[in-house]
Design a protein around this motif. Structure first.
Motif, PDB file in Angstrom:
ATOM      1  N   GLY B  29       0.830  -1.198   0.000  1.00  0.00           N
ATOM      2  CA  GLY B  29       0.000   0.000   0.000  1.00  0.00           C
ATOM      3  C   GLY B  29       0.863   1.246   0.000  1.00  0.00           C
ATOM      4  N   THR B  30       0.236   2.364  -0.395  1.00  0.00           N
ATOM      5  CA  THR B  30       0.902   3.657  -0.351  1.00  0.00           C
ATOM      6  C   THR B  30       0.102   4.568   0.574  1.00  0.00           C
ATOM      7  N   CYS B  31       0.766   5.127   1.574  1.00  0.00           N
ATOM      8  CA  CYS B  31       0.107   5.987   2.552  1.00  0.00           C
ATOM      9  C   CYS B  31      -0.247   7.323   1.900  1.00  0.00           C
ATOM     10  N   ALA B  32      -1.525   7.732   2.060  1.00  0.00           N
ATOM     11  CA  ALA B  32      -1.953   9.010   1.489  1.00  0.00           C
ATOM     12  C   ALA B  32      -1.347  10.186   2.247  1.00  0.00           C
ATOM     13  N   GLY B  33      -0.912   9.939   3.492  1.00  0.00           N
ATOM     14  CA  GLY B  33      -0.362  11.021   4.298  1.00  0.00           C
ATOM     15  C   GLY B  33       1.059  11.392   3.901  1.00  0.00           C
ATOM     16  N   CYS B  34       1.936  10.375   3.801  1.00  0.00           N
ATOM     17  CA  CYS B  34       3.362  10.674   3.591  1.00  0.00           C
ATOM     18  C   CYS B  34       3.938   9.976   2.365  1.00  0.00           C
ATOM     19  N   GLY B  35       3.143   9.159   1.695  1.00  0.00           N
ATOM     20  CA  GLY B  35       3.627   8.493   0.495  1.00  0.00           C
ATOM     21  C   GLY B  35       4.463   7.251   0.758  1.00  0.00           C
ATOM     22  N   ARG B  36       4.601   6.887   2.034  1.00  0.00           N
ATOM     23  CA  ARG B  36       5.392   5.698   2.362  1.00  0.00           C
ATOM     24  C   ARG B  36       4.747   4.466   1.757  1.00  0.00           C
ATOM     25  N   ARG B  37       5.596   3.584   1.207  1.00  0.00           N
ATOM     26  CA  ARG B  37       5.080   2.337   0.633  1.00  0.00           C
ATOM     27  C   ARG B  37       5.521   1.174   1.495  1.00  0.00           C
ATOM     28  N   GLY B  38       4.640   0.204   1.644  1.00  0.00           N
ATOM     29  CA  GLY B  38       4.990  -0.970   2.431  1.00  0.00           C
ATOM     30  C   GLY B  38       3.828  -1.932   2.458  1.00  0.00           C
ATOM     31  N   VAL B  39       4.077  -3.125   3.002  1.00  0.00           N
ATOM     32  CA  VAL B  39       2.993  -4.107   3.084  1.00  0.00           C
ATOM     33  C   VAL B  39       2.101  -3.771   4.283  1.00  0.00           C
ATOM     34  N   LEU B  40       0.829  -4.190   4.178  1.00  0.00           N
ATOM     35  CA  LEU B  40      -0.114  -3.891   5.250  1.00  0.00           C
ATOM     36  C   LEU B  40       0.330  -4.483   6.596  1.00  0.00           C
ATOM     37  N   ALA B  41       1.092  -5.579   6.523  1.00  0.00           N
ATOM     38  CA  ALA B  41       1.563  -6.214   7.754  1.00  0.00           C
ATOM     39  C   ALA B  41       2.470  -5.296   8.567  1.00  0.00           C
ATOM     40  N   GLU B  42       2.993  -4.226   7.937  1.00  0.00           N
ATOM     41  CA  GLU B  42       3.865  -3.287   8.663  1.00  0.00           C
ATOM     42  C   GLU B  42       3.088  -2.183   9.377  1.00  0.00           C
ATOM     43  N   LEU B  43       1.791  -2.105   9.136  1.00  0.00           N
ATOM     44  CA  LEU B  43       1.001  -1.040   9.765  1.00  0.00           C
ATOM     45  C   LEU B  43       0.922  -1.240  11.277  1.00  0.00           C
ATOM     46  N   ARG B  44       0.606  -0.168  11.988  1.00  0.00           N
ATOM     47  CA  ARG B  44       0.401  -0.256  13.440  1.00  0.00           C
ATOM     48  C   ARG B  44      -1.100  -0.307  13.703  1.00  0.00           C
ATOM     49  N   VAL B  45      -1.548  -1.379  14.332  1.00  0.00           N
ATOM     50  CA  VAL B  45      -2.980  -1.631  14.442  1.00  0.00           C
ATOM     51  C   VAL B  45      -3.446  -1.404  15.875  1.00  0.00           C
ATOM     52  N   TYR B  46      -4.363  -0.456  16.045  1.00  0.00           N
ATOM     53  CA  TYR B  46      -4.974  -0.164  17.346  1.00  0.00           C
ATOM     54  C   TYR B  46      -6.368  -0.775  17.364  1.00  0.00           C
ATOM     55  N   GLY B  47      -6.824  -1.124  18.553  1.00  0.00           N
ATOM     56  CA  GLY B  47      -8.138  -1.747  18.702  1.00  0.00           C
ATOM     57  C   GLY B  47      -8.016  -3.058  19.433  1.00  0.00           C
ATOM     58  N   PRO B  48      -8.873  -4.032  19.238  1.00  0.00           N
ATOM     59  CA  PRO B  48      -9.877  -4.118  18.167  1.00  0.00           C
ATOM     60  C   PRO B  48     -11.148  -3.295  18.403  1.00  0.00           C
ATOM     61  N   GLY B  58       5.214   5.323   9.379  1.00  0.00           N
ATOM     62  CA  GLY B  58       6.039   6.486   9.088  1.00  0.00           C
ATOM     63  C   GLY B  58       5.471   7.766   9.680  1.00  0.00           C
ATOM     64  N   CYS B  59       4.192   8.051   9.407  1.00  0.00           N
ATOM     65  CA  CYS B  59       3.619   9.346   9.806  1.00  0.00           C
ATOM     66  C   CYS B  59       2.469   9.206  10.800  1.00  0.00           C
ATOM     67  N   GLU B  60       2.082   7.983  11.163  1.00  0.00           N
ATOM     68  CA  GLU B  60       1.010   7.701  12.132  1.00  0.00           C
ATOM     69  C   GLU B  60      -0.384   8.097  11.643  1.00  0.00           C
ATOM     70  N   GLU B  61      -0.513   8.516  10.385  1.00  0.00           N
ATOM     71  CA  GLU B  61      -1.849   8.802   9.855  1.00  0.00           C
ATOM     72  C   GLU B  61      -2.640   7.498   9.705  1.00  0.00           C
ATOM     73  N   VAL B  62      -3.965   7.610   9.741  1.00  0.00           N
ATOM     74  CA  VAL B  62      -4.821   6.438   9.599  1.00  0.00           C
ATOM     75  C   VAL B  62      -4.815   5.978   8.141  1.00  0.00           C
ATOM     76  N   VAL B  63      -4.453   4.738   7.900  1.00  0.00           N
ATOM     77  CA  VAL B  63      -4.463   4.170   6.552  1.00  0.00           C
ATOM     78  C   VAL B  63      -5.801   3.477   6.297  1.00  0.00           C
ATOM     79  N   LEU B  64      -6.253   2.693   7.262  1.00  0.00           N
ATOM     80  CA  LEU B  64      -7.558   2.051   7.107  1.00  0.00           C
ATOM     81  C   LEU B  64      -8.201   1.816   8.459  1.00  0.00           C
ATOM     82  N   THR B  65      -9.542   1.752   8.443  1.00  0.00           N
ATOM     83  CA  THR B  65     -10.281   1.333   9.635  1.00  0.00           C
ATOM     84  C   THR B  65     -11.218   0.207   9.241  1.00  0.00           C
ATOM     85  N   LEU B  66     -11.483  -0.663  10.198  1.00  0.00           N
ATOM     86  CA  LEU B  66     -12.428  -1.749   9.977  1.00  0.00           C
ATOM     87  C   LEU B  66     -13.329  -1.844  11.208  1.00  0.00           C
ATOM     88  N   VAL B  67     -14.612  -1.566  10.992  1.00  0.00           N
ATOM     89  CA  VAL B  67     -15.609  -1.666  12.056  1.00  0.00           C
ATOM     90  C   VAL B  67     -16.485  -2.862  11.749  1.00  0.00           C
TER      91      VAL B  67
END
Lengths: 199, 89
Positions: B29-48, B58-67
């Motif tokens: 994926g490509t982050c809309a906030g900072c343009g960083r590219r990486g696999v989704l497995a590298e994201l930081r996941v809060y919740g559930p 990279g920038c801590e912006e929200v890439v995706l949410t799942l409710v």
């Protein structure tokens, strides 16, 4: 009528009546998080209310502390189904903060340090229904629970009580916030069990 | 040092498998906030709860949410420019 009467459930009746549908009672204070916890130094903290007419009202931490303080005791209802009764807070009523704000706006968007947002009708913030609180249970509000200060709107699900609140933007049109655009209900009344969009 | 308050993006694998037939944690994926590219497995996941919130490392912006409600799931890809999903030939 069920086979098991209330007497056998061992819960006082008034607790049942204070518990909205689908909720259960907890005695701890769960922490739910959608991101890293912001740490806001008090000398850089600021709270602002702005209007579509272009007015901006700002309070530093010292100015905010100098406002008349209230100590509401309220029940909390989280959309994840826990409720907590009799929580004790200290803070400033939105009626006080809105006293000199003149606007025809009907909607509000609360926004926070860290980027969180949540929307609600302006009337839900007025008439003794909402506060900006900075103490919980006699102690300064911990960052995990939204300190230095959070919005408290206890008649709606707790996601509306924005942690780490930074300001309230008054709006002529409703502007759904973080969870409201992600599947949760736009209003969030626990007594009508408005959890998700379409409820 | 504070204990981490998030999980890595592999925590998305189970919940997203309800929606996608492929394992999208390996998608780039490509982050809309900072343009960083990486696999989704590298994201930081809060919740559930009240929902999964996956943020860019990279920038801590929200890439995706799942409710996940009782009848519907809401997947919001607000912070993702695109997903490159590997498909087996």
């Amino acid at each position: 009528m069920g086979i098991i009467s209330r007497a056998f459930q061992g819960r006082p009746r008034d607790h049942d009546e204070k518990l909205p549908p689908g909720q259960y009672l907890v005695h701890d204070f769960p922490v739910l998080s959608a991101g890293p916890t912001p740490r806001v130094p008090l000398d850089r903290w600021e709270f602002a209310i702005d209007t579509p007419e272009g007015e901006v009202h700002r309070w530093s931490w010292e100015e905010f502390q100098a406002l008349p303080q209230e100590t509401p005791t309220v029940d909390l209802h989280c959309v994840t189904k826990w409720s907590k009764f009799g929580t004790e807070w200290k803070g400033v009523s939105l009626d006080v903060l809105m006293e000199d704000v003149e606007s025809a706006a009907e909607y509000a968007l609360a926004y926070s340090y860290g980027g969180y947002t949540t929307n609600l009708p302006l009337e839900d913030l007025l008439d003794g229904k909402a506060w900006i609180v900075h103490e919980f249970d006699g102690e300064e509000l911990a960052p995990a629970h939204g300190g230095p200060a959070r919005l408290l709107v206890p008649h709606l699900y707790l996601w509306k009580s924005a942690k780490w609140v930074k300001g309230i933007r008054l709006l002529n049109d409703d502007w759904p916030g973080f969870w409201e655009t992600a599947g949760y209900h736009n209003y969030g009344d626990p007594w009508r069990e408005q959890r998700y969009q379409g409820d | 040092m504070d204990q981490l308050d998030y999980q890595d993006g592999n925590a998305l694998a189970g919940p997203l498998s309800e929606i996608f037939t492929l394992d999208v944690t390996t998608a780039h994926g490509t982050c809309a906030g900072c343009g960083r590219r990486g696999v989704l497995a590298e994201l930081r996941v809060y919740g559930p709860e009240p929902g999964l919130v996956a943020r860019c490392p990279g920038c801590e912006e929200v890439v995706l949410t799942l409710v996940r409600g009782p009848k519907d799931a809401w997947l919001d890809l607000r912070g993702s420019v695109s997903l490159r999903i590997p498909i087996a030939e």
